[in-house]
Write a protein that holds these residues in place. Structure first.
Motif, mmCIF file in Angstrom:
data_model
loop_
_atom_site.group_PDB
_atom_site.id
_atom_site.type_symbol
_atom_site.label_atom_id
_atom_site.label_comp_id
_atom_site.label_asym_id
_atom_site.label_seq_id
_atom_site.Cartn_x
_atom_site.Cartn_y
_atom_site.Cartn_z
ATOM 1 N N ASN A 52 -23.796 90.526 61.057
ATOM 2 C CA ASN A 52 -22.631 90.126 61.838
ATOM 3 C C ASN A 52 -22.603 90.759 63.235
ATOM 4 N N GLU A 53 -23.192 91.954 63.359
ATOM 5 C CA GLU A 53 -23.184 92.637 64.657
ATOM 6 C C GLU A 53 -23.996 91.881 65.712
ATOM 7 N N ARG A 54 -24.806 90.913 65.274
ATOM 8 C CA ARG A 54 -25.612 90.128 66.217
ATOM 9 C C ARG A 54 -24.984 88.759 66.490
ATOM 10 N N ARG A 55 -23.689 88.607 66.200
ATOM 11 C CA ARG A 55 -23.041 87.300 66.340
ATOM 12 C C ARG A 55 -23.056 86.803 67.785
ATOM 13 N N GLN A 56 -23.022 87.716 68.760
ATOM 14 C CA GLN A 56 -23.055 87.284 70.161
ATOM 15 C C GLN A 56 -24.375 86.585 70.487
ATOM 16 N N GLU A 57 -25.471 87.067 69.870
ATOM 17 C CA GLU A 57 -26.764 86.397 70.048
ATOM 18 C C GLU A 57 -26.701 84.984 69.464
ATOM 19 N N VAL A 58 -26.018 84.878 68.323
ATOM 20 C CA VAL A 58 -25.891 83.570 67.673
ATOM 21 C C VAL A 58 -25.098 82.620 68.578
ATOM 22 N N VAL A 59 -23.977 83.127 69.146
ATOM 23 C CA VAL A 59 -23.164 82.309 70.046
ATOM 24 C C VAL A 59 -24.006 81.834 71.228
ATOM 25 N N GLY A 60 -24.821 82.759 71.778
ATOM 26 C CA GLY A 60 -25.704 82.381 72.883
ATOM 27 C C GLY A 60 -26.709 81.323 72.475
ATOM 28 N N GLY A 61 -27.188 81.417 71.237
ATOM 29 C CA GLY A 61 -28.170 80.449 70.742
ATOM 30 C C GLY A 61 -27.603 79.054 70.565
ATOM 31 N N ILE A 107 -27.845 79.520 59.636
ATOM 32 C CA ILE A 107 -27.742 80.967 59.851
ATOM 33 C C ILE A 107 -26.664 81.520 58.930
ATOM 34 N N LEU A 108 -27.050 82.464 58.079
ATOM 35 C CA LEU A 108 -26.110 83.119 57.183
ATOM 36 C C LEU A 108 -25.714 84.454 57.794
ATOM 37 N N LEU A 109 -24.524 84.514 58.367
ATOM 38 C CA LEU A 109 -24.012 85.753 58.959
ATOM 39 C C LEU A 109 -23.405 86.606 57.852
ATOM 40 N N TYR A 110 -23.783 87.880 57.789
ATOM 41 C CA TYR A 110 -23.259 88.722 56.715
ATOM 42 C C TYR A 110 -22.804 90.076 57.259
ATOM 43 N N GLY A 111 -21.875 90.703 56.543
ATOM 44 C CA GLY A 111 -21.318 91.995 56.942
ATOM 45 C C GLY A 111 -22.232 93.146 56.568
ATOM 46 N N GLN A 112 -21.775 94.356 56.854
ATOM 47 C CA GLN A 112 -22.605 95.547 56.641
ATOM 48 C C GLN A 112 -22.751 95.878 55.158
ATOM 49 N N GLU A 113 -21.634 95.848 54.419
ATOM 50 C CA GLU A 113 -21.657 96.265 53.015
ATOM 51 C C GLU A 113 -21.964 95.071 52.117
ATOM 52 N N LEU A 114 -23.156 95.062 51.554
ATOM 53 C CA LEU A 114 -23.554 93.979 50.657
ATOM 54 C C LEU A 114 -23.770 94.523 49.256
ATOM 55 N N SER A 115 -23.220 93.862 48.249
ATOM 56 C CA SER A 115 -23.507 94.236 46.869
ATOM 57 C C SER A 115 -24.919 93.767 46.522
#
Length: 689
Positions: A462-471, A591-599
């Protein structure tokens, strides 16, 4: 069925009779038959569970680092052990007052004050209290119903003379021995005794993992009832009358015209499935076929072919979809294809105005509407067909079992029944097809239309979402369109997730020159349809949406799918959402955007989606994760029917039981009926959907 229990708390668990109690099986067992000294327990750290006893020599409520109850016990050898609770009640403090002799069971670990058990099982007993001679069962329960209450009720139930009578043996021993050669299967009442009160000499491991002969007997009984019901449903269907249609298209009919007008050739898989369906339609009893095909495989064309074949034979056809978006997708596509051929199509959903709904109902009742497309509105009061000969239930798992039955009962004439085709883009695992769908013929479209390219799936933090928006801009520059899917509509206090509304606002700010739409379930139907049509026509370049677009949306120009907080979605949803792109000839990306804490489960799910597009493999993983209830839509019926068997592990048992059900119905029909009545009763009706 034996007499009702007077214990009202048990009603919360549905335990209203001795039979209900006897069939409420343990979820695990505790071994309280052994007693260790505190010294033995302390000397063997490493995750093992011990039972020890001693007198309370200290009790204190502490507040650092947080509120907790600390109890210290000492045994006859002078060894001491701490017991600690982070959550506790005054009644527990009273139970463990100073000087009380306790028997405690739990895992010993090294604590701040010394060796301790955290949240152990505690009983106040005399020092010489006898140990149980059997393992102690633990049952699933609900708030307000203690294990003690359940254990007492079940212990009483399995001694009930009426229960012994209701569970008498009537399955022929020779038939069971022939079906399961070399397998020693106990009587049902003996099996229940073993499972509720296993002795120290029983193989606990096989009881825990449900492979013990006692479990096999219970599994066999339940599975056999289900298979008998399905076999009976099939036999009854074969005796019903349906309109028999020719096995080849009528010369000059609308079907022949439609086939000639198609701008593409059917795939080999589609041709094979079509032949299976047209053969079914030619028979004098109703078709009951499930058509499986991955997203984009071309199921709608097959449904259209079958509908037109029915229309050529003087019948009406209907298509029922679970959502208005999917129903309207079918309506617009089929209207474009079929109205030029003179096919009159009626549109019926709950959101229609009263006048529009009445007009549609009149067209359906008079027979002037050849094809009817809609949602659950098709099974509501006031809808009467003139001569409905064929019906499609799309995304059938999204309908409850009762709803599928309703459609069948709605369309069934006293004399003539309707051919049914159920369609699903969520493949049914083989074990489910063998059990819950055993009355269905199954067809599979296992080939995508030519020109379709595999969808590239990427996992992005998720922290790279700005790159995704640019893409997104690069994709839009090619003239393509984009989906951006969010799990919630508006901010939640409990789930701090990006929402559709918030994401839409953020994208509008970031991309001011881009046309961005928003669609979600709380919009009025007219607003929702307007936004969707703007996206279909290309006026909207980016569509921010919730999962209302999970099924049915077909926009070949959309080549990028972004799924926000993908870890919050299940296998089937992610697979369905991904299938909204890749419907044209351009390379598509999900693109599957995911958060930091993953089970661990979420990691496995996302990795599986990245590595495969095989819907059947994904369905198997989904079955392992969620069980059959949700996949079948049986949540709506309130019962998944099979409680005691792991469908993935026990395929051999399913196959054997199918053989046994056929033999019983052929040679011992009265016994088969007895067995069905004991296990399912009125629930058997659900299996005929």
């Amino acid at each position: 069925m034996t007499g009702k229990s007077n214990s009202s708390p048990l009603d919360k668990l549905g335990l209203r009779s001795s039979l209900d109690c006897a069939l409420h099986m343990p979820i695990r067992y505790e071994d309280e038959t052994k007693l260790s000294t505190i010294a033995e327990a302390i000397g063997s750290f490493g995750g093992l569970t011990y039972q020890v006893q001693g007198y309370v020599i200290r009790q204190e409520v502490m507040f650092r680092p947080r509120r907790q109850l600390l109890v210290q016990i000492r045994d006859d050898d002078g060894q001491e052990l701490f017991l600690r609770w982070l959550n506790f009640y005054p009644s527990q403090q009273k139970q463990m007052s100073m000087g009380t002799h306790l028997r405690v069971r739990g895992e010993v670990r090294d604590g701040y004050y010394g060796p301790e058990m955290v949240h152990p099982v505690v009983k106040a007993v005399t020092p010489d209290a006898p140990l149980p001679s059997t393992l102690t069962p633990t049952y699933s329960t609900v708030a307000g119903v203690s294990q003690t209450v359940i254990r007492k009720a079940i212990a009483k139930a399995i001694q009930d003379p009426d229960l012994q009578t209701s569970l008498k043996e009537f399955l022929p021993n020779e038939l069971i021995a022939k079906t399961f050669p070399g397998l020693s299967i106990p009587t049902l009442i003996s099996a229940l005794h073993t499972l509720h009160q296993p002795s120290k000499s029983d193989d606990l491991e096989s009881i825990q993992n449900r492979t013990h002969p006692a479990w096999r007997r219970v599994q066999l009984e339940e599975l056999l009832a289900q298979q008998i019901s399905l076999q009976q449903a099939r036999q009854k269907r074969l005796k019903r009358q349906a309109v028999s249609m020719s096995s080849v298209p009528l010369e000059g009919g609308v079907l022949s015209q439609f086939i000639k007008s198609l701008p593409f050739d059917l795939t080999e898989a589609q041709k094979k499935v079509w032949q299976e369906i047209i053969q079914d339609l030619s028979r004098a009893y109703p078709m009951n076929r499930l058509l499986q095909g991955d997203v984009g495989s071309g199921k709608t064309v097959i449904a259209a072919l079958a509908a037109l074949h029915a229309i050529d034979h003087g019948c009406q056809a209907a298509i029922m979809a679970p959502t208005e978006i999917l129903a309207e997708q079918h309506y617009r596509k089929l209207k474009l294809w079929l109205e030029p051929l003179g096919v009159k199509i009626a549109w019926l959903t709950g959101s229609l105005k009263v006048k529009e709904k009445r007009e549609a109902q009149e067209q359906i009742a008079s027979g002037s509407a050849h094809l009817v497309i809609g949602t659950h509105a098709l099974i509501q009061e006031g809808v009467e067909f003139a001569k409905l000969g064929f019906a499609v239930i799309d995304e059938q798992h999204r309908f409850g079992v009762k709803q599928r039955l309703q459609l069948q009962q709605k369309i069934d004439d006293v004399e003539v029944h309707c051919h049914q085709l159920m369609m699903s883009a969520t493949p049914i695992p083989r074990t489910l097809a063998m059990t819950f769908y055993a009355d269905l013929e199954v067809s599979v479209i296992d080939e995508l239309p030519p020109g379709r390219r595999p969808i590239v799936t990427k996992l992005v933090k998720n922290e790279r979402r700005q790159e995704v928006v640019g893409g997104l801009l690069a994709e839009l520059a090619k003239g393509r369109q984009v989906y951006w899917v969010c799990p919630l509509i508006e901010e939640s206090d409990t789930l701090q997730l990006k929402t559709a509304v918030e994401t839409h606002e953020a994208l509008v700010r970031a991309l001011p020159n881009v046309k961005i739409g928003l669609v979600h379930g709380r919009l009025k139907s007219q607003e929702k349809n307007s936004v969707m049509q703007s996206f279909v026509s290309g006026d909207i370049q980016i569509l921010v949406a919730t999962t209302v677009i999970e099924v049915g949306v077909d926009v070949p120009n959309a080549s990028l799918m972004v799924i926000e907080h993908a870890e919050r979605f299940g296998y089937a949803q992610l697979h369905q959402l991904r299938g909204r792109v890749g419907r044209g000839s351009a390379e598509s990306v999900c693109i599957l955007l995911y958060g930091q804490e993953l089970s661990l489960a979420a990691k496995e799910r996302l990795q599986t989606l990245k590595e495969t597009q095989d819907g059947f493999l994904i369905a198997e993983r989904d079955l392992a994760l969620r069980g059959p209830g949700e996949l079948l839509g049986s949540k709506q019926s309130g019962d998944a029917m099979l409680r005691f068997i792991d469908l993935q592990k026990e395929q051999w048992l399913i196959e054997k039981t199918q053989q046994l059900s056929v033999a019983l119905l052929s040679n011992y029909p009265e016994i088969a009926e007895q067995h069905l009545s004991r296990w399912l009763g009125s629930r058997a009706e659900y299996l005929k959907a």
